[in-house]
Design a protein around this motif. Structure first.
Motif, PDB file in Angstrom:
ATOM      1  N   LYS A  37     -18.614 -92.439  15.132  1.00  0.00           N
ATOM      2  CA  LYS A  37     -19.489 -92.388  16.195  1.00  0.00           C
ATOM      3  C   LYS A  37     -19.352 -93.425  17.054  1.00  0.00           C
ATOM      4  CE  LYS A  37     -24.672 -92.335  16.717  1.00  0.00           C
ATOM      5  NZ  LYS A  37     -25.571 -91.034  16.613  1.00  0.00           N
ATOM      6  N   THR A  40     -17.111 -91.823  19.602  1.00  0.00           N
ATOM      7  CA  THR A  40     -17.576 -90.350  20.141  1.00  0.00           C
ATOM      8  C   THR A  40     -18.895 -90.406  20.771  1.00  0.00           C
ATOM      9  OG1 THR A  40     -18.190 -89.501  17.980  1.00  0.00           O
ATOM     10  CG2 THR A  40     -15.680 -89.370  18.865  1.00  0.00           C
ATOM     11  N   ASN A  41     -19.958 -91.232  20.400  1.00  0.00           N
ATOM     12  CA  ASN A  41     -21.305 -90.905  20.500  1.00  0.00           C
ATOM     13  C   ASN A  41     -22.099 -92.284  20.420  1.00  0.00           C
ATOM     14  OD1 ASN A  41     -23.586 -89.969  21.547  1.00  0.00           O
ATOM     15  ND2 ASN A  41     -24.074 -88.624  19.833  1.00  0.00           N
ATOM     16  N   TYR A  42     -21.552 -93.369  20.935  1.00  0.00           N
ATOM     17  CA  TYR A  42     -22.104 -94.586  20.164  1.00  0.00           C
ATOM     18  C   TYR A  42     -23.476 -94.952  20.734  1.00  0.00           C
ATOM     19  CZ  TYR A  42     -20.329 -96.007  24.853  1.00  0.00           C
ATOM     20  OH  TYR A  42     -20.156 -95.690  26.463  1.00  0.00           O
ATOM     21  N   ASP A  43     -23.860 -94.380  21.832  1.00  0.00           N
ATOM     22  CA  ASP A  43     -25.189 -94.470  22.618  1.00  0.00           C
ATOM     23  C   ASP A  43     -26.173 -93.324  22.292  1.00  0.00           C
ATOM     24  OD1 ASP A  43     -24.325 -92.562  24.136  1.00  0.00           O
ATOM     25  OD2 ASP A  43     -24.509 -93.667  26.172  1.00  0.00           O
ATOM     26  N   ASP A  44     -25.916 -92.368  21.352  1.00  0.00           N
ATOM     27  CA  ASP A  44     -26.694 -91.044  21.203  1.00  0.00           C
ATOM     28  C   ASP A  44     -26.695 -90.421  22.585  1.00  0.00           C
ATOM     29  OD1 ASP A  44     -27.007 -91.261  18.470  1.00  0.00           O
ATOM     30  OD2 ASP A  44     -28.569 -92.734  18.553  1.00  0.00           O
ATOM     31  N   ASN A  45     -26.069 -90.575  23.466  1.00  0.00           N
ATOM     32  CA  ASN A  45     -26.126 -89.885  24.872  1.00  0.00           C
ATOM     33  C   ASN A  45     -24.679 -89.346  25.060  1.00  0.00           C
ATOM     34  OD1 ASN A  45     -28.995 -89.872  25.615  1.00  0.00           O
ATOM     35  ND2 ASN A  45     -28.549 -92.083  25.826  1.00  0.00           N
ATOM     36  N   GLY A  46     -23.941 -89.040  24.201  1.00  0.00           N
ATOM     37  CA  GLY A  46     -22.626 -88.865  24.698  1.00  0.00           C
ATOM     38  C   GLY A  46     -21.414 -89.565  24.908  1.00  0.00           C
ATOM     39  N   GLY A  47     -21.884 -90.952  24.894  1.00  0.00           N
ATOM     40  CA  GLY A  47     -21.046 -91.995  25.130  1.00  0.00           C
ATOM     41  C   GLY A  47     -19.879 -92.155  24.253  1.00  0.00           C
ATOM     42  N   ARG A  48     -18.421 -92.055  25.024  1.00  0.00           N
ATOM     43  CA  ARG A  48     -17.440 -92.033  24.515  1.00  0.00           C
ATOM     44  C   ARG A  48     -16.343 -93.205  24.816  1.00  0.00           C
ATOM     45  NH1 ARG A  48     -17.143 -87.118  22.374  1.00  0.00           N
ATOM     46  NH2 ARG A  48     -14.848 -86.768  22.044  1.00  0.00           N
TER      47      ARG A  48
END
Length: 152
Positions: A37, A40-48
Protein backbone atom coordinates in the motif's frame (compact mmCIF):
# COMPACT_ATOMS: atom_id res chain seq x y z
CA UNK A 1 7.51 -8.94 6.73
CA UNK A 2 6.44 -5.38 5.83
CA UNK A 3 9.99 -4.03 5.87
CA UNK A 4 11.35 -6.86 3.73
CA UNK A 5 8.55 -6.48 1.19
CA UNK A 6 8.94 -2.68 1.04
CA UNK A 7 12.70 -3.06 0.59
CA UNK A 8 12.30 -5.58 -2.23
CA UNK A 9 9.67 -3.45 -4.00
CA UNK A 10 12.04 -0.47 -3.82
CA UNK A 11 14.90 -2.54 -5.23
CA UNK A 12 12.69 -3.80 -8.06
CA UNK A 13 11.83 -0.23 -8.98
CA UNK A 14 15.41 0.99 -8.71
CA UNK A 15 16.68 -1.90 -10.86
CA UNK A 16 13.89 -1.42 -13.43
CA UNK A 17 12.38 -4.88 -12.93
CA UNK A 18 9.51 -4.99 -15.38
CA UNK A 19 7.54 -7.88 -13.95
CA UNK A 20 7.54 -9.77 -10.68
CA UNK A 21 5.04 -12.00 -8.95
CA UNK A 22 4.14 -12.36 -5.30
CA UNK A 23 2.86 -15.85 -4.65
CA UNK A 24 -0.06 -14.72 -2.55
CA UNK A 25 -1.08 -11.11 -1.95
CA UNK A 26 -0.89 -10.35 1.78
CA UNK A 27 -4.17 -10.34 3.63
CA UNK A 28 -5.79 -6.95 4.24
CA UNK A 29 -4.60 -5.27 7.44
CA UNK A 30 -1.55 -7.51 7.73
CA UNK A 31 1.92 -5.87 7.73
CA UNK A 32 2.79 -7.05 4.21
CA UNK A 33 -0.40 -5.45 2.91
CA UNK A 34 0.77 -2.04 4.14
CA UNK A 35 4.15 -2.45 2.45
CA UNK A 36 2.37 -2.81 -0.91
CA UNK A 37 0.00 0.00 0.00
CA UNK A 38 2.90 2.40 0.68
CA UNK A 39 3.79 2.07 -3.03
CA UNK A 40 0.34 1.71 -4.59
CA UNK A 41 -2.28 3.60 -2.55
CA UNK A 42 -0.57 5.32 0.38
CA UNK A 43 -3.24 8.03 0.73
CA UNK A 44 -6.38 5.92 0.08
CA UNK A 45 -6.96 8.11 -3.00
CA UNK A 46 -4.83 6.17 -5.49
CA UNK A 47 -1.53 7.85 -4.56
CA UNK A 48 1.29 5.82 -6.07
CA UNK A 49 5.07 5.91 -5.88
CA UNK A 50 6.36 7.81 -8.92
CA UNK A 51 6.88 6.26 -12.33
CA UNK A 52 10.45 7.53 -12.86
CA UNK A 53 13.11 6.16 -10.55
CA UNK A 54 15.74 8.65 -9.42
CA UNK A 55 18.93 7.98 -7.51
CA UNK A 56 18.66 7.74 -3.75
CA UNK A 57 21.62 6.81 -1.57
CA UNK A 58 21.73 5.84 2.08
CA UNK A 59 25.02 6.24 3.94
CA UNK A 60 24.14 3.12 5.96
CA UNK A 61 22.03 0.83 3.72
CA UNK A 62 22.17 -2.00 6.27
CA UNK A 63 20.07 0.16 8.60
CA UNK A 64 18.17 2.55 6.31
CA UNK A 65 17.15 1.88 2.71
CA UNK A 66 16.38 4.84 0.46
CA UNK A 67 14.44 4.88 -2.81
CA UNK A 68 13.20 7.88 -4.75
CA UNK A 69 11.04 8.66 -7.73
CA UNK A 70 9.36 11.48 -9.58
CA UNK A 71 5.75 11.23 -10.66
CA UNK A 72 5.50 11.99 -14.38
CA UNK A 73 2.04 13.49 -14.12
CA UNK A 74 2.41 15.78 -11.09
CA UNK A 75 6.18 16.22 -10.99
CA UNK A 76 6.14 15.39 -7.27
CA UNK A 77 9.29 13.96 -5.70
CA UNK A 78 8.80 10.89 -3.53
CA UNK A 79 11.39 9.50 -1.14
CA UNK A 80 10.81 6.12 0.52
CA UNK A 81 12.91 5.48 3.63
CA UNK A 82 12.93 2.15 5.44
CA UNK A 83 14.46 2.00 8.90
CA UNK A 84 15.41 -1.65 9.36
CA UNK A 85 16.92 -1.15 12.81
CA UNK A 86 14.76 -2.83 15.48
CA UNK A 87 16.71 -1.13 18.26
CA UNK A 88 15.93 2.50 17.72
CA UNK A 89 15.15 5.46 15.58
CA UNK A 90 17.44 6.69 12.86
CA UNK A 91 18.32 10.35 12.50
CA UNK A 92 18.90 11.06 8.83
CA UNK A 93 19.83 14.08 6.78
CA UNK A 94 17.78 14.40 3.62
CA UNK A 95 19.86 15.92 0.83
CA UNK A 96 17.99 16.56 -2.38
CA UNK A 97 19.97 17.41 -5.52
CA UNK A 98 18.46 18.49 -8.85
CA UNK A 99 15.04 19.13 -7.29
CA UNK A 100 15.02 22.53 -5.73
CA UNK A 101 12.62 23.47 -3.01
CA UNK A 102 12.68 26.37 -0.67
CA UNK A 103 13.46 25.77 2.96
CA UNK A 104 10.38 26.05 5.09
CA UNK A 105 8.17 24.40 2.47
CA UNK A 106 5.96 21.57 3.52
CA UNK A 107 5.86 18.00 2.37
CA UNK A 108 3.58 15.17 3.34
CA UNK A 109 4.92 12.28 5.36
CA UNK A 110 3.18 8.92 5.16
CA UNK A 111 4.36 6.29 7.61
CA UNK A 112 3.78 2.68 8.55
CA UNK A 113 5.41 1.72 11.84
CA UNK A 114 5.09 -0.23 15.06
CA UNK A 115 3.31 2.76 16.59
CA UNK A 116 0.36 2.23 14.23
CA UNK A 117 0.27 -1.30 12.79
CA UNK A 118 -3.30 -1.04 11.51
CA UNK A 119 -2.83 1.79 9.08
CA UNK A 120 -0.68 4.40 7.40
CA UNK A 121 -0.38 7.71 9.21
CA UNK A 122 -0.16 11.05 7.45
CA UNK A 123 1.27 14.38 8.60
CA UNK A 124 2.52 17.60 7.10
CA UNK A 125 6.20 18.24 7.73
CA UNK A 126 8.40 21.25 7.11
CA UNK A 127 11.53 20.85 5.02
CA UNK A 128 14.29 22.93 6.55
CA UNK A 129 17.81 23.78 5.46
CA UNK A 130 19.32 21.07 7.66
CA UNK A 131 17.07 18.37 6.16
CA UNK A 132 17.03 16.39 9.40
CA UNK A 133 14.38 13.72 9.84
CA UNK A 134 13.78 11.05 12.47
CA UNK A 135 12.68 7.59 11.40
CA UNK A 136 11.15 5.37 14.10
CA UNK A 137 12.59 1.89 14.59
CA UNK A 138 11.22 -0.66 12.12
CA UNK A 139 9.34 1.84 9.97
CA UNK A 140 8.51 2.68 6.37
CA UNK A 141 8.33 6.42 5.66
CA UNK A 142 7.30 8.09 2.42
CA UNK A 143 7.97 11.80 1.93
CA UNK A 144 6.01 13.42 -0.88
CA UNK A 145 7.35 16.81 -1.96
CA UNK A 146 4.73 18.68 -3.98
CA UNK A 147 6.33 20.12 -7.12
CA UNK A 148 3.85 23.00 -6.95
CA UNK A 149 5.76 24.23 -3.89
CA UNK A 150 9.19 23.77 -5.41
CA UNK A 151 11.35 26.85 -5.73
CA UNK A 152 11.78 28.15 -9.26
Amino acid sequence: GALAIADVLGIYGREDVYFASYWRYPEIDQPGYYAFKMYTNYDDNGGRFGDTSVQAVSIDPDKVSAFASVDGKSGNLMVMLINKDPGGEAQIKLNVDNFSFAAGRTATLYRYSQAQVTGITREAITLDDAGMLKLPAYSISLIVVDRQQAAG
